[in-house]
Design a protein around this motif. Structure first.
Motif, PDB file in Angstrom:
ATOM      1  N   UNK A 137       0.795  -1.237   0.000  1.00 15.04           N
ATOM      2  CA  UNK A 137       0.000   0.000   0.000  1.00 15.04           C
ATOM      3  C   UNK A 137       0.820   1.276   0.000  1.00 15.04           C
ATOM      4  N   UNK A 139       4.159   2.202  -0.493  1.00 13.53           N
ATOM      5  CA  UNK A 139       5.360   2.583  -1.229  1.00 13.53           C
ATOM      6  C   UNK A 139       6.550   2.810  -0.310  1.00 13.53           C
ATOM      7  N   UNK A 141       7.736   4.830   1.829  1.00 16.43           N
ATOM      8  CA  UNK A 141       8.333   6.099   2.279  1.00 16.43           C
ATOM      9  C   UNK A 141       7.867   6.468   3.693  1.00 16.43           C
TER      10      UNK A 141
ATOM     11  N   UNK B 676       1.923   7.888  -3.034  1.00 18.93           N
ATOM     12  CA  UNK B 676       3.152   7.104  -2.832  1.00 18.93           C
ATOM     13  C   UNK B 676       2.952   5.647  -3.253  1.00 18.93           C
ATOM     14  N   UNK B 677       1.913   5.042  -2.695  1.00 16.37           N
ATOM     15  CA  UNK B 677       1.692   3.615  -2.942  1.00 16.37           C
ATOM     16  C   UNK B 677       1.409   3.341  -4.410  1.00 16.37           C
ATOM     17  N   UNK B 680       4.646   3.423  -6.380  1.00 18.09           N
ATOM     18  CA  UNK B 680       5.433   2.201  -6.189  1.00 18.09           C
ATOM     19  C   UNK B 680       4.900   1.073  -7.072  1.00 18.09           C
ATOM     20  N   UNK B 681       3.577   0.965  -7.163  1.00 17.29           N
ATOM     21  CA  UNK B 681       3.013  -0.115  -7.971  1.00 17.29           C
ATOM     22  C   UNK B 681       3.252   0.092  -9.467  1.00 17.29           C
ATOM     23  N   UNK B 709       7.842  -8.303  -6.382  1.00 18.43           N
ATOM     24  CA  UNK B 709       7.185  -7.235  -5.629  1.00 18.43           C
ATOM     25  C   UNK B 709       8.283  -6.362  -5.004  1.00 18.43           C
ATOM     26  N   UNK B 710       8.208  -5.045  -5.161  1.00 24.44           N
ATOM     27  CA  UNK B 710       9.317  -4.237  -4.650  1.00 24.44           C
ATOM     28  C   UNK B 710       9.408  -4.235  -3.124  1.00 24.44           C
ATOM     29  N   UNK B 715      12.697   1.047  -4.144  1.00 26.55           N
ATOM     30  CA  UNK B 715      11.906   2.198  -4.606  1.00 26.55           C
ATOM     31  C   UNK B 715      12.566   3.496  -4.161  1.00 26.55           C
ATOM     32  N   UNK B 716      12.358   4.578  -4.930  1.00 23.53           N
ATOM     33  CA  UNK B 716      12.993   5.854  -4.593  1.00 23.53           C
ATOM     34  C   UNK B 716      12.178   6.643  -3.568  1.00 23.53           C
ATOM     35  N   UNK B 718       9.775   9.689  -3.039  1.00 24.67           N
ATOM     36  CA  UNK B 718       8.841  10.390  -3.922  1.00 24.67           C
ATOM     37  C   UNK B 718       8.735  11.847  -3.486  1.00 24.67           C
TER      38      UNK B 718
END
Lengths: 164, 785
Positions: A137, A139, A141, B676-677, B680-681, B709-710, B715-716, B718
């Motif tokens: 969900x 990402x 961060x 954000x999410x 990522x996807x 799946x990351x 992932x960077x 954002x």
């Protein structure tokens, strides 16, 4: 042939008869009714089932209940003390470190282990430390920020305690 | 529009306390005495005839209560329904049985079901079932499946083509004929696996005494589950209660109505005991719907100055072995209608072939059709720019619909509500420092370093509406939403919404709306969702519709409550309702603010009903069903900056900038989290994730070890910003924010990598852009030179 095990979970000692093949995560969820520990994959990749066993994070889908005989275990239900959220729980709430919440208990328990071993991690160390836990969900961060929040707070508390 | 204290505030989520303490209640957490554990035996083959099934050994195993095969359930369960039937597409819906009866058509097709006292016993017994299969040839590629001589999945679906759908606006043939340049490209938008962290699950409890079924299940739309469950079992809707309050992520994969929950219900009804089914991750990979999987042939007509005059798309969409609940709508309407993007493209033509193959059925996955359309457009923009020697930013800018022209009707017939595409683009360019970057890129190239920048200027459609349009599209449901606002005698408020958030945070944002509308403390508002026994009929959460449509429903319901309260307050204060002013939870007499009744006092008076105005009924509760007049169209610009290592093909993310415009924002913290999410996807599709089948139909990427799946280190960071262009179609002026990140990010990342590879003359590579694929492309480009 069932075996007897004695396990201390969140400070409470339990003695149970279990099948040798019973996984620790099923013992926690189905025998002790501690459903805060989740099963996301049962193959040790997602980390949703992470708990603290004898001071270190383990994936409870990859530990047999009989291997936990004599162990001390902390689950997400045991993290808050006297109605006070643990700084990690507070951090996830403050920094929006969760959305659906399914991976969250495992994330928090992994972060607990991480901060025990490294109280002042860099962002890179946090991201590396979370590689065994998947979240779909956020990402990540805000999970990183949640852990940074907790690390700052815990170091502050430790410094205050040291200064007294 | 009332923008008061709570609207716009980053209030901490009210969902969180139960989730951070382990006290949420997901479906697998439901515990009922006497529950049996259900395990479904699934086909290991992609296409085979079932010659025989021997369940005798399994029946004798410890703890086993019953074993069922497909034939055993034919009478108690109608086929799994398909609920989106696009008209004029020669649609053929093949029969989809909960458990296969004669033939299995994908790896994961259900073959038998075992219930036992616990899961371990049920799994042991499932392993003891003997199934004899006669192998049939399989086909997994949707283009090959339409060719002569390909294996046929169904006798009555020639060439495996379930539908051919067309949409056209303008005159594409003329546009292509008259173009200065025609840029053509075959684009693969590969198959993805949604992978919500919570596997799907169901607990079915049929009470033979009352005839009532309670079903806890992982659903984004519990009333749709109730309706369809009634249809397939014959249990009246009035006797079914579906509960899906805590759902661990969906991303579209928990919209469909699946065989798993049907089987659990049929067995619970048969045995009169609660039955729990929880898929394991392997089952999630093979038996929960997948997403995307398009092959798109695209031709773009353009003038020398970069003006796009037309786009033609012929798409082959892989539907899998059966048509899942909403599946036919995804590659057709949700894709084809969006092929103008944020651009003025007067001539558009699209033809979509929906093809059945021996793979897991596909359906909505975050964005659902819109990411595919955005990928087509944004990839083609760069190809056009490359062909014409123009800056990709300038090609986009040249074709944007100008802000003065809204509402604007595109060639696909959609009317966009509002937009200022250049503002978002300019803001993104400013944040990323575009001019400076191009200088750095040039300097880096001189040193042999590969820097790249990629853009995605997207528009998407959210809050799908109105219901009349749904009907025209063949969607077998309405697209309105409901809300009941119930004020209790104490003045505390319960809100019952038909939306069903599962991570999006509407327990918080909806409470913010109601607190503002009624002037009550946030803590006095509870949001109830996901329980058909408590809420009014609702359509659920998908398509970024909950806040735009469901939020509007509750705003109107709350306003009805407020207005009724004003009548009661006026009566108590002995003035006309016209003389009452409502402000922050207080009704007072105009010009005399000390003559006042609080909202709580009025609520109490409404329930005592000792002294009501004439014609006003007791109680304080209102329901509103809201059907918007139009969709909303969020938009924005995403920019990705990468460095590619020419020696290894590895991609490093240097920047990721997202400027989204979702209209007004209730809770910025939550919207940022959604973005954000989503990024990522979408980013993961560009470089990591892919569902891989071998030619026999085995899913090679069928575990979290094999499907990329990351993780947090993949992932960077954002950089998220916003412009604000309100929509006129709902009272809050907001557009929806759940899918923007996924829709925008995939082409931004791909464009950045291709830009980095420009020195090698590479103009396109299909995703995912793994180091291996990039490295090979570099090697091949050098061979030719």
């Amino acid at each position: 042939m069932k075996q007897q095990i004695t396990v201390t979970v969140n400070g409470v000692q339990y003695t149970s008869e279990v099948e040798p093949r019973l996984l620790l995560v099923h013992y926690l969820r189905d025998v002790l009714n501690l459903t805060g520990t989740h099963v996301g994959c049962d193959t040790s990749q997602c980390g949703a089932c992470t708990v603290i066993m004898n001071g270190s994070a383990v994936k409870s889908c990859t530990v047999l209940a009989v291997q936990a005989d004599g162990a001390e275990i902390t689950t997400i239900e045991g993290l808050a003390k006297d109605g006070q959220l643990h700084p990690l729980q507070e951090g996830f709430w403050e920094m929006h470190g969760l959305q659906c919440g399914f991976c969250t208990p495992g994330m928090i328990m992994t972060a607990y282990d991480l901060l025990q071993k490294n109280p002042n991690p860099t962002e890179e160390e946090i991201r590396h430390g979370l590689e065994g836990n998947l979240c779909r969900c956020t990402g990540y961060q805000n999970i990183v920020r949640s852990i940074q929040y907790a690390a700052d707070k815990m170091r502050g508390a430790a410094a205050a305690a040291g200064g007294e | 529009m009332a923008v008061t204290k709570m609207f716009g505030a980053s209030v901490k989520r009210r969902e969180d306390p139960r989730m951070i303490t382990g006290r949420a209640n997901y479906t697998d957490d439901v515990r009922l005495p006497g529950t049996l554990s259900l395990v479904i035996l699934r086909s290991p083959y992609a296409h085979a005839r079932i010659k025989s099934i021997n369940v005798e050994k399994a029946r004798q195993m410890p703890g086993v209560v019953a074993v069922y095969t497909g034939k055993d359930l034919v009478d108690s369960l109608a086929p799994v329904p398909c609920a989106w039937l696009p008209p004029n597409s020669d649609l053929k819906v093949p029969e989809y049985r909960a458990l296969a009866v004669d033939t299995v058509r994908y790896v994961g097709d259900g073959v038998a079901a075992v219930v036992a006292e616990n899961r371990y016993q049920a799994q042991d017994a499932a392993a003891a079932i003997e199934v004899e299969y006669e192998m049939l040839p399989a086909v997994v590629d949707q283009e090959k499946a339409t060719q002569d001589g390909a294996p046929q999945l169904y006798a009555d679906v020639p060439n495996n083509t379930a539908f051919v759908w067309r949409l056209a606006g303008g005159d594409i043939d003329a546009a292509l004929r008259d173009a200065d340049v025609v840029v053509s490209q075959r684009l693969i938008n590969h198959r993805l696996i949604p992978t919500a962290m919570e596997p799907r699950a169901a607990v079915a409890h049929y009470n033979p005494g009352s005839g009532e079924l309670t079903l806890w299940c992982t659903s984004q739309n519990p009333h749709i589950h109730r309706l369809l469950m009634s249809a397939v079992t014959g249990i009246p809707e009035t006797k079914i209660r579906v509960i899906a309050t805590d759902v661990g992520g969906g991303f579209g994969s928990k919209i469909p109505f699946y065989a798993g929950e049907m089987i659990a219900v049929a067995i619970s009804k048969d045995l009169g005991r609660p039955v729990k089914w929880v898929e394991d991750r392997r089952e999630n990979f093979v038996a929960t719907t997948h997403g995307r999987d398009h092959i798109d042939y695209v031709d773009v007509a353009a003038k020398q100055d970069g003006t796009i005059t037309g786009i033609r798309v012929k798409a082959y969409a892989n539907m899998g072995a059966y048509l899942s609940t909403a599946a036919p709508g995804v590659p057709t309407w949700l894709f084809g209608l969006m092929l103008s993007g944020p651009y003025k493209i007067p001539n558009i033509s699209v033809e979509v072939h929906g093809v059945l193959t021996n793979t897991t059925p596909t359906d909505a996955y975050r964005g659902a059709g819109r990411p595919e359309a955005t990928y087509v457009l944004e990839r083609m923009m760069d190809l056009v720019a490359d062909r014409l020697g123009m800056d990709p930013v300038e090609v986009r800018r040249k074709n944007f619909i100008p802000k003065e022209e809204f509402p604007y009707t595109v060639a696909t017939t959609l009317q966009y509500d509002s937009g200022d595409y250049e503002a978002a683009l300019n803001r993104a360019l400013e944040i990323v420092g575009y001019e400076q970057f191009r200088k750095e890129q040039e300097a880096a190239r001189a040193q042999g370093r590969l820097l790249g920048i990629g853009f995605s200027t997207y528009v998407e459609v959210c809050g799908l509406a109105p219901s009349q349009a749904a009907g025209a599209m063949g969607f077998q449901g309405g697209l309105w939403e409901s809300a009941t606002v119930r004020v209790h005698p104490s003045g505390k408020v319960s809100v019952f919404t038909g939306s069903n958030p599962h991570g999006q945070g509407e327990e918080t944002t909806f409470a913010q709306l109601v607190a503002d509308e009624l002037g009550v403390p946030l803590d006095d508002v509870e949001i109830v969702h996901g329980d058909t026994g408590r809420i009014p009929f609702g359509m659920g959460t998908y398509g970024s519709r909950s806040t735009a449509v469901g939020g509007s429903a509750l705003i109107y319901a709350a306003r009805k409550v407020r207005d009724k309260g004003a009548k009661i307050a006026a009566h108590l204060l002995e003035v006309s309702p016209d003389d009452i002013v409502f402000d922050q939870g207080r009704y007072y007499v105009k010009g005399a603010p000390d003559r006042v009744k609080t909202f709580q006092e009025v609520a109490g008076a409404a329930y005592l009903a000792w002294n009501m105005p004439e014609g006003v009924t007791p109680g304080l509760e209102e329901t509103h069903f809201f059907d918007p007049i139009n969709n909303t169209y969020p938009f924005g610009t995403h920019v990705c900056v990468v460095e590619v290592d020419p020696a290894t093909g590895k991609v490093q993310f240097l920047r990721y900038v997202a400027v989204d415009d979702v209209g007004n924002v209730i809770n910025p913290m939550i919207v940022d989290g959604q973005v954000h999410g989503g990024i990522a996807q979408g980013l993961a599709q560009a470089v990591y994730e892919t569902a891989v089948y071998d030619e026999n139909g085995q899913l090679l990427s069928g575990s979290l070890m094999d499907y990329a799946l990351p993780t947090a280190s993949m992932v960077p960071t954002y950089e998220v910003d916003r412009t604000v262009t309100p929509t006129p179609v709902n009272p809050m002026g907001l557009k929806g924010a759940g899918e923007t990140g996924t829709i925008a990010s995939t082409p931004a990342v791909v464009n950045a990598i291709i830009d980095a590879l420009k020195p090698y003359g590479i103009t396109h590579l299909d995703m995912p852009l793994t180091p291996q694929r990039i490295w090979q492309a570099i090697q091949e480009s050098q061979k030719g030179s």
